[in-house]
Design a protein around this motif. Structure first.
Motif, mmCIF file in Angstrom:
data_model
loop_
_atom_site.group_PDB
_atom_site.id
_atom_site.type_symbol
_atom_site.label_atom_id
_atom_site.label_comp_id
_atom_site.label_asym_id
_atom_site.label_seq_id
_atom_site.Cartn_x
_atom_site.Cartn_y
_atom_site.Cartn_z
ATOM 1 N N LEU A 1 0.954 -1.031 4.148
ATOM 2 C CA LEU A 1 -0.457 -0.637 4.078
ATOM 3 C C LEU A 1 -1.334 -1.325 5.126
ATOM 4 O O LEU A 1 -2.213 -0.670 5.726
ATOM 5 C CB LEU A 1 -1.016 -0.890 2.673
ATOM 6 C CG LEU A 1 -0.631 0.114 1.592
ATOM 7 C CD1 LEU A 1 -1.207 -0.324 0.247
ATOM 8 C CD2 LEU A 1 -1.124 1.519 1.944
ATOM 9 N N PRO A 2 -1.159 -2.627 5.398
ATOM 10 C CA PRO A 2 -2.008 -3.267 6.409
ATOM 11 C C PRO A 2 -1.896 -2.629 7.798
ATOM 12 O O PRO A 2 -2.837 -2.720 8.602
ATOM 13 C CB PRO A 2 -1.500 -4.713 6.433
ATOM 14 C CG PRO A 2 -0.933 -4.928 5.067
ATOM 15 C CD PRO A 2 -0.299 -3.620 4.714
ATOM 16 N N LYS A 3 -0.777 -1.997 8.100
ATOM 17 C CA LYS A 3 -0.591 -1.362 9.406
ATOM 18 C C LYS A 3 -1.492 -0.151 9.593
ATOM 19 O O LYS A 3 -1.690 0.327 10.711
ATOM 20 C CB LYS A 3 0.870 -0.944 9.594
ATOM 21 C CG LYS A 3 1.869 -2.093 9.595
ATOM 22 C CD LYS A 3 3.282 -1.593 9.775
ATOM 23 C CE LYS A 3 4.299 -2.732 9.689
ATOM 24 N NZ LYS A 3 4.126 -3.712 10.795
ATOM 25 N N LEU A 4 -2.055 0.360 8.502
ATOM 26 C CA LEU A 4 -2.931 1.528 8.577
ATOM 27 C C LEU A 4 -4.368 1.145 8.907
ATOM 28 O O LEU A 4 -5.192 2.015 9.203
ATOM 29 C CB LEU A 4 -2.911 2.300 7.258
ATOM 30 C CG LEU A 4 -1.561 2.845 6.803
ATOM 31 C CD1 LEU A 4 -1.707 3.556 5.461
ATOM 32 C CD2 LEU A 4 -0.988 3.795 7.844
ATOM 33 N N GLY A 5 -4.679 -0.141 8.862
ATOM 34 C CA GLY A 5 -6.062 -0.555 9.042
ATOM 35 C C GLY A 5 -6.874 -0.197 7.805
ATOM 36 O O GLY A 5 -6.342 -0.101 6.690
ATOM 37 N N SER B 1 3.138 13.617 0.976
ATOM 38 C CA SER B 1 1.903 12.901 0.683
ATOM 39 C C SER B 1 1.499 12.108 1.923
ATOM 40 O O SER B 1 2.328 11.831 2.795
ATOM 41 C CB SER B 1 2.087 11.970 -0.509
ATOM 42 O OG SER B 1 2.286 12.717 -1.693
ATOM 43 N N GLU B 2 0.213 11.769 2.008
ATOM 44 C CA GLU B 2 -0.308 11.193 3.257
ATOM 45 C C GLU B 2 -1.341 10.114 2.958
ATOM 46 O O GLU B 2 -2.232 10.296 2.131
ATOM 47 C CB GLU B 2 -0.939 12.321 4.076
ATOM 48 C CG GLU B 2 -1.403 11.941 5.446
ATOM 49 C CD GLU B 2 -1.894 13.158 6.224
ATOM 50 O OE1 GLU B 2 -1.098 13.761 6.962
ATOM 51 O OE2 GLU B 2 -3.086 13.505 6.073
ATOM 52 N N LEU B 3 -1.198 8.980 3.641
ATOM 53 C CA LEU B 3 -2.165 7.892 3.551
ATOM 54 C C LEU B 3 -2.763 7.692 4.939
ATOM 55 O O LEU B 3 -2.048 7.351 5.887
ATOM 56 C CB LEU B 3 -1.505 6.594 3.073
ATOM 57 C CG LEU B 3 -0.935 6.558 1.647
ATOM 58 C CD1 LEU B 3 0.435 7.236 1.582
ATOM 59 C CD2 LEU B 3 -0.804 5.127 1.149
ATOM 60 N N GLN B 4 -4.058 7.903 5.059
ATOM 61 C CA GLN B 4 -4.729 7.838 6.355
ATOM 62 C C GLN B 4 -5.588 6.578 6.465
ATOM 63 O O GLN B 4 -6.428 6.317 5.601
ATOM 64 C CB GLN B 4 -5.638 9.058 6.553
ATOM 65 C CG GLN B 4 -4.938 10.392 6.540
ATOM 66 C CD GLN B 4 -5.932 11.536 6.672
ATOM 67 O OE1 GLN B 4 -7.127 11.321 6.895
ATOM 68 N NE2 GLN B 4 -5.458 12.756 6.530
#
Length: 329
Positions: A136-140, A238-241
């Motif tokens: 998750l941290p890599k997504l900012g 599914s997608e986490l932006q």
């Protein structure tokens, strides 16, 4: 070895037994069915002889330590209560019970009796779900999350033909949100915790259960949109932006693959090997909790939040169960 009994003789029970035995932590000890002949037929596949058609007798048996409950949704709560009262550890198929009142009562009772109560939510125990959390941290800063699980029920044709299968019958505490939407909702709560607020929408069948619907969980700087359906098949991931990248997750209920996409960089494959039977991980975690007597484990907090949201969302959508009327008494 943890001696476990099973309630239910369907395919999901077979899957759990396979997963439990593969962990090397369990010994199948007993089988329950409403009909003794069916219990004996099922038990014969595993070479065991202890069978019950009376739940009170099974709960009182000193031949088992744990029960796995895979009965219709409406029976999960009452059956779990019966076994907890007899000092047995309980792993109950999702949803753990019909509504938040039942869940809360079960947790309180399990704490008092000193036994482990556990919802069999396979999603949040898979290695690839752990990968999602770590990445998750890599997504900012998160901005948008879309979680989709839509699966056409194999029994929908029977419903359309005028039959009344359990899976579309409110008497059994069923419906799209209870059976399907609970997976992405549990994933969202497992990743982000309790939302600040949420909105819910659903489309009802004539039977009174929801055919499909949408939940939107509102957090401080992003929303989680959850799509669920029992009357159509979904094929999209599914997608986490986030502001720094986007993560794609294939088949959110089992997190079969996880890929990170960041601007100007090649796609990064985060998928790690998983057992084909994803129930292996929930079985292993439950065994660990029983062995270490962790009656206040963190999974209970997630179960409480999920059950509370589903109970409130059903109220908004108009899905009512007999168990809800009992809750109001």
């Amino acid at each position: 070895m943890i001696r476990f009994g099973v309630i239910g003789t369907n395919w999901i029970t077979d899957s759990f037994i396979e997963a439990a035995l593969k962990t090397g932590k369990y010994q199948l000890a007993a089988v329950y069915s409403r009909k003794m002949e069916k219990a004996e037929e099922f038990a014969s596949k595993y070479g065991i002889s202890l069978c019950f058609d009376n739940l009170e007798e099974m709960a009182a048996s000193d031949e088992l330590d744990v029960v796995y409950i895979a009965s219709p949704n409406s029976l999960h709560g009452p059956q779990a209560k019966l076994f907890i009262e007899q000092g047995k550890h309980v792993i109950g198929e999702k949803p753990l019970a019909s509504n938040i009142a039942e869940v809360d009562a079960l947790i309180t009772m399990a704490q008092e009796k000193g036994v482990v109560l556990f919802e069999a939510m396979k999603t949040t125990y898979t290695p690839n779900f752990v990968q999602i959390r770590k990445a998750l941290p890599k997504l900012g800063k998160l901005r948008k999350v879309y979680l989709s699980y839509c699966q056409l029920s194999s029994r929908y044709a029977k419903y359309l033909d005028g039959e009344n299968p359990n899976t579309f019958n409110p008497a059994f505490s069923n419906g799209s949100l209870m059976d399907i939407g609970i997976y992405p909702l549990s994933a969202a709560i497992g990743l982000f915790g309790e939302p600040n607020s949420f909105t819910a929408q659903g489309v009802l069948l004539d039977s009174g259960v929801d055919a499909h619907g949408t939940l939107v969980l509102h957090y401080s700087h992003f929303d989680v949109v959850i799509s669920h359906s029992k009357v159509s098949d979904g094929l999209i991931p599914s997608e986490l932006q986030g502001e720094l990248g986007t993560m794609l997750v294939d088949f959110i209920s089992e997190c079969k693959s996880v890929t990170l996409h960041r601007p100007g960089e090649p796609a990064l494959e985060l998928t790690c090997p998983q057992e084909d039977n994803a129930m292996y991980y929930e079985a292993a975690e439950f065994a660990r909790l029983v062995e270490t007597n962790q009656i206040g484990h963190s999974g209970l907090a997630r179960t409480l939040i999920v059950s509370s949201i589903i109970t409130q969302a059903r109220e908004v959508v108009g899905v009512r169960f007999p168990a809800d009327e009992e809750m109001r008494v």
